[in-house]
Design a protein around this motif. Structure first.
Motif, PDB file in Angstrom:
ATOM      1  N   GLU A 143      38.274 -23.607 -31.992  1.00  0.00           N
ATOM      2  CA  GLU A 143      37.754 -23.504 -33.361  1.00  0.00           C
ATOM      3  C   GLU A 143      38.462 -22.376 -34.122  1.00  0.00           C
ATOM      4  OE1 GLU A 143      35.960 -23.634 -30.546  1.00  0.00           O
ATOM      5  OE2 GLU A 143      35.427 -25.760 -30.790  1.00  0.00           O
ATOM      6  N   ASP A 171      48.362 -29.400 -34.943  1.00  0.00           N
ATOM      7  CA  ASP A 171      48.470 -30.199 -33.712  1.00  0.00           C
ATOM      8  C   ASP A 171      47.107 -30.709 -33.259  1.00  0.00           C
ATOM      9  OD1 ASP A 171      51.206 -29.927 -33.566  1.00  0.00           O
ATOM     10  OD2 ASP A 171      51.131 -28.182 -32.244  1.00  0.00           O
ATOM     11  N   PHE A 172      46.102 -29.840 -33.334  1.00  0.00           N
ATOM     12  CA  PHE A 172      44.776 -30.269 -32.873  1.00  0.00           C
ATOM     13  C   PHE A 172      44.270 -31.471 -33.669  1.00  0.00           C
ATOM     14  CE2 PHE A 172      43.668 -26.012 -30.773  1.00  0.00           C
ATOM     15  CZ  PHE A 172      43.711 -26.553 -29.505  1.00  0.00           C
ATOM     16  N   ASP A 173      44.678 -31.565 -34.928  1.00  0.00           N
ATOM     17  CA  ASP A 173      44.269 -32.717 -35.730  1.00  0.00           C
ATOM     18  C   ASP A 173      45.183 -33.919 -35.524  1.00  0.00           C
ATOM     19  OD1 ASP A 173      42.208 -31.318 -36.891  1.00  0.00           O
ATOM     20  OD2 ASP A 173      43.350 -30.778 -38.682  1.00  0.00           O
ATOM     21  N   ALA A 409      42.997 -40.037 -42.556  1.00  0.00           N
ATOM     22  CA  ALA A 409      41.574 -39.977 -42.277  1.00  0.00           C
ATOM     23  C   ALA A 409      41.319 -39.233 -40.969  1.00  0.00           C
ATOM     24  CB  ALA A 409      40.998 -41.382 -42.204  1.00  0.00           C
ATOM     25  N   THR A 410      42.137 -39.523 -39.972  1.00  0.00           N
ATOM     26  CA  THR A 410      41.988 -38.837 -38.699  1.00  0.00           C
ATOM     27  C   THR A 410      42.181 -37.350 -38.903  1.00  0.00           C
ATOM     28  OG1 THR A 410      42.959 -40.758 -37.663  1.00  0.00           O
ATOM     29  CG2 THR A 410      42.809 -38.781 -36.333  1.00  0.00           C
ATOM     30  N   LEU A 413      39.290 -35.800 -40.711  1.00  0.00           N
ATOM     31  CA  LEU A 413      38.068 -35.679 -39.931  1.00  0.00           C
ATOM     32  C   LEU A 413      38.179 -34.634 -38.849  1.00  0.00           C
ATOM     33  CD1 LEU A 413      37.125 -39.329 -40.139  1.00  0.00           C
ATOM     34  CD2 LEU A 413      35.638 -37.420 -40.729  1.00  0.00           C
ATOM     35  N   GLY A 414      39.392 -34.305 -38.495  1.00  0.00           N
ATOM     36  CA  GLY A 414      39.558 -33.183 -37.579  1.00  0.00           C
ATOM     37  C   GLY A 414      38.974 -31.910 -38.159  1.00  0.00           C
TER      38      GLY A 414
ATOM     39  N   GLY B 177      42.725 -35.781 -31.441  1.00  0.00           N
ATOM     40  CA  GLY B 177      41.439 -35.281 -31.928  1.00  0.00           C
ATOM     41  C   GLY B 177      40.657 -34.533 -30.862  1.00  0.00           C
ATOM     42  N   TYR B 180      42.136 -34.651 -27.380  1.00  0.00           N
ATOM     43  CA  TYR B 180      43.266 -33.737 -27.171  1.00  0.00           C
ATOM     44  C   TYR B 180      42.789 -32.282 -27.105  1.00  0.00           C
ATOM     45  CZ  TYR B 180      47.630 -31.191 -27.928  1.00  0.00           C
ATOM     46  OH  TYR B 180      48.684 -30.318 -27.797  1.00  0.00           O
ATOM     47  N   ARG B 181      41.807 -31.944 -27.928  1.00  0.00           N
ATOM     48  CA  ARG B 181      41.317 -30.559 -27.887  1.00  0.00           C
ATOM     49  C   ARG B 181      40.722 -30.258 -26.510  1.00  0.00           C
ATOM     50  NH1 ARG B 181      40.460 -31.956 -33.399  1.00  0.00           N
ATOM     51  NH2 ARG B 181      38.323 -32.677 -33.124  1.00  0.00           N
ATOM     52  N   GLU B 403      32.689 -41.519 -38.733  1.00  0.00           N
ATOM     53  CA  GLU B 403      33.805 -41.093 -37.901  1.00  0.00           C
ATOM     54  C   GLU B 403      34.377 -42.245 -37.088  1.00  0.00           C
ATOM     55  OE1 GLU B 403      32.176 -36.805 -37.759  1.00  0.00           O
ATOM     56  OE2 GLU B 403      31.490 -38.773 -38.371  1.00  0.00           O
ATOM     57  N   PHE B 406      37.351 -44.159 -38.068  1.00  0.00           N
ATOM     58  CA  PHE B 406      38.700 -43.616 -37.946  1.00  0.00           C
ATOM     59  C   PHE B 406      39.191 -43.691 -36.519  1.00  0.00           C
ATOM     60  CE2 PHE B 406      38.282 -42.882 -42.165  1.00  0.00           C
ATOM     61  CZ  PHE B 406      37.076 -42.246 -42.419  1.00  0.00           C
ATOM     62  N   THR B 410      42.360 -45.886 -35.814  1.00  0.00           N
ATOM     63  CA  THR B 410      43.517 -45.286 -35.166  1.00  0.00           C
ATOM     64  C   THR B 410      43.874 -46.089 -33.929  1.00  0.00           C
ATOM     65  OG1 THR B 410      42.711 -43.155 -35.895  1.00  0.00           O
ATOM     66  CG2 THR B 410      44.417 -43.144 -34.222  1.00  0.00           C
TER      67      THR B 410
END
Lengths: 449, 449
Positions: A143, A171-173, A409-410, A413-414, B177, B180-181, B403, B406, B410
């Motif tokens: 976060e 990258d995280f998104d 959108a992805t 939304l991240g 997303g 991956y996190r 959500e 998406f 995706t």
């Protein structure tokens, strides 16, 4: 893992000068030897004929960072210019590891230069925020890394990129899909021994470090961005960056032909020196080693007067008599980065070196230059409100395909959740697509142009 | 990388029996010693009291794979049952590495068992298709791995899962997303030395292998699926799998508490034996070592008659006199997996072992059982048309949040391009969301229920 001790001579040499993406240090008390770095890394010096060619092709004066050797090395930059001359476009790729709240002047250097290249060549740009890297290397939470990425994105947007040609992503998104598939393709071509050799990882390093180099590699390939470059998989990529990032792209260039992709070209800068002197990059843990874009006019004045290493003599009499050593003088170095007027810089250097100007006078001019630069940046950053930024990040591209919606959108939304007021915008945005039609452009406020 | 040679005794032992996710071999000429495996891996034996408890809680007879010890080991399965008894739900996670066109009977075992668990406990299920893994280990192209994942998905869907509670995903489509996190969170907690110790990678292995274990780890955590489990981050996870996958989840269970997540529980099976005898898993490169779900009735008959290792005597006279050794008899083993009727199996074993039944008679019964099973599978698979499958894969979940759109979109676009006829469906699907409202369920043909 690299259990074989290196030969003593090489090991001694390494102790003298170390340049990796995570550590830059000159040999004891000295400066980085950039000539040696060019030899060691195997890149090429950016010579005057290339700079002249850039001027000719872009029909504008070369950027101060080119004229003064801040960007001093390259890999196959001539291929990019050849392609451009033939009428082929290319795209730019640069990035930032978001490890601190505010950027300092050194962080701005690649972005200022990239903006110049984008303006001069009128090309698309992708900017990678490696929040995943910083989460792993700096042991930040996911976060916190994402928050820093968003804050840093504001500073990057404030550099004034052509938002219709710029895609900024975290990258995280964004990792996933075509981007992830390219990560896997790259990973297959790089052995563990190879990354140990390039990056110096050890067996006690976590596997996140071993996994990361492909993440930084794949924005070099247009197929990682189908929403931007679909059908343009042969587009060349030019990467402006500081030379400490070279190891990532040596690896990338080694792999590229094996997976059927073009090697990216690079244009590489020296490091921006710390206020205390030119022995490496600035130390992020010492706020007095750098001018930050958040510093007030008073901060800037005090930092420069108190910490900027001077090549001037210790007394006015000696200064008048012997002049300053401008080779080690930080105010002169900084003016070399940020004072655009060649004649004025030349004048100051000559007068100061000859003892006809005093350190205080040079520092005063530097304070003016930096105060203005930081003030201008602050105004630009203030215009990038929280309200605007997610759209600016994600929608600052021509949207040519329905695929884009999903990438966007992805991405959105991240950074959002259901209760976020922005989700109203997503819904509005979705409506634009409800007939599955094409949308040729979306402005940063979310309306079609 | 693991430069220290292991003690000789341990090394000799390893030569006798090797079980990793990529290689399974018994000690020379023998069977896998599952008791030793339980000790070595540190898991627990699934005893009768646990099986009785499952029967009590689910109010139905335990699956044949439980009654007959096919699923024989576990990790914290009792915690899952405790939670269930308290009225807490859990979710199931299983998967497949899509390395071959068609599945064989051994591949079906975990899916048949998982279907039983889903039906008995009425819980959600996620199925991971590790096309990224197979692309890296088997050196398949990305496209070929994705194609195999889609083909295998049809066989998996044909097993009859409750599609309203099942989410099947390919890594190449879905990594990104929150997933991956979580991969990054896991990667930070696992050193290179650790994966070398667990998986036996060497310095010459590519970094894709080092990067992969977190990909298989994170479906164990509900937060990797925000579109399914948002607000249920403490939901427990139960993983039915063959015991060769245990190393991945030992690693996962080690990491989980360090990143604030529950450890997944496991329920683990023996390997399904090859037709030629019980010395390990089947060999995918020898089509005559296994019955495939694509085999015709004639194929099945011929394979069993020709290749199924018999424990019967070499002449009718000797068989009548001495009886069969049913401990090594493959037809009896296979009937143990797929003949549901306990009394009939008991009868056949007794008669055959006593010499009152001949090998040919036992094989005839097995051929009937398998032909029916394969025929039933073929019919179910035929109903999973190309037209239906992408929606079945991606939409087979209750869609509770915007959500989801998406994630689904995706996912869908990973398998689609602009010219794909399915993109019409995506557009139609988008229309369902145009007011940003909730959709409570979407059937596999894309219409709201």
């Amino acid at each position: 893992m690299s259990s074989n001790p290196k030969p003593l001579a090489e090991s001694e040499e390494e102790q003298q000068q170390l340049v990796t993406p995570w550590e830059v240090s000159a040999k004891q008390g000295g400066k980085i030897d950039y000539d040696k770095l060019i030899d060691q890394f195997g890149c090429q010096r950016l010579d005057q004929s290339l700079i002249d060619r850039v001027q000719r092709l872009t029909n504008r004066p070369p950027h101060v960072f080119l004229r003064r050797g801040v960007f001093f090395a390259h890999r196959d930059f001539n291929d990019i210019l050849d392609a451009y001359e033939r009428g082929d476009k290319f795209y730019l790729y640069t990035g930032r590891g978001p490890s601190s709240e505010a950027l300092h002047l050194g962080h701005l250097v690649p972005f200022m230069f990239t903006k110049y290249l984008q303006d001069a060549f009128k090309v698309p740009l992708v900017i990678q925020l490696t929040d995943d890297e910083k989460c792993m290397w700096k042991n930040l939470s996911v976060e916190e890394s994402q928050r820093l990425a968003r804050e840093n994105a504001k500073d990057i947007i404030a550099c004034g990129f052509d938002i219709s040609r710029t895609f900024i992503f975290s990258d995280f998104d964004f990792v996933g899909g075509a981007f992830y598939r390219n990560m896997v393709k790259v990973s297959k071509c790089v052995t563990c021994n190879k990354v140990v050799g390039i990056f110096g990882f050890t067996g006690e390093d976590h596997i996140g470090k071993y996994s990361f180099p492909p993440v930084q590699a794949v924005p070099s390939f247009p197929s990682s961005f189908p929403h931007l470059f679909s059908g343009k998989e042969n587009l060349r990529c030019l990467i402006p960056c500081a030379i400490d990032q070279d190891p990532y792209f040596r690896m990338t260039r080694d792999v590229a032909p094996r997976i059927g992709y073009n090697k990216p070209s690079l244009i590489e800068s020296t490091f921006f020196p710390a206020l205390q002197g030119e022995t490496g990059k600035m130390n992020a843990s010492d706020p007095n080693s750098a001018i930050y874009v958040t510093d007030t006019a008073t901060n800037i004045k005090n930092k420069i007067n108190k910490y900027a290493f001077s090549g001037g003599q210790d007394t006015i009499e000696n200064q008048r008599k012997f002049g300053a050593n401008i080779e080690v003088d930080i105010p002169i170095k900084y003016l070399g980065f940020f004072l655009d007027d060649d004649a004025e810089l030349e004048h100051i250097s000559t007068e100061y070196g000859a003892g006809r100007m005093l350190t205080g006078e040079v520092k005063k001019r530097l304070i003016e230059v930096l105060t203005e630069l930081v003030e201008r940046h602050r105004r630009a950053r203030a215009a990038v409100t929280d309200e605007r930024i997610p759209l600016a990040i994600s929608l600052g591209v021509k949207l040519l395909q329905v695929e884009t919606l999903f990438a966007v959108a992805t991405l959105r939304l991240g950074t959002l959740n259901q209760k976020d007021p922005h989700s109203e915008k997503v819904k509005r945005f979705l409506q634009l697509f409800r007939d599955g039609g094409r949308v040729l452009g979306v402005a940063s406020d979310g309306e079609t142009q």
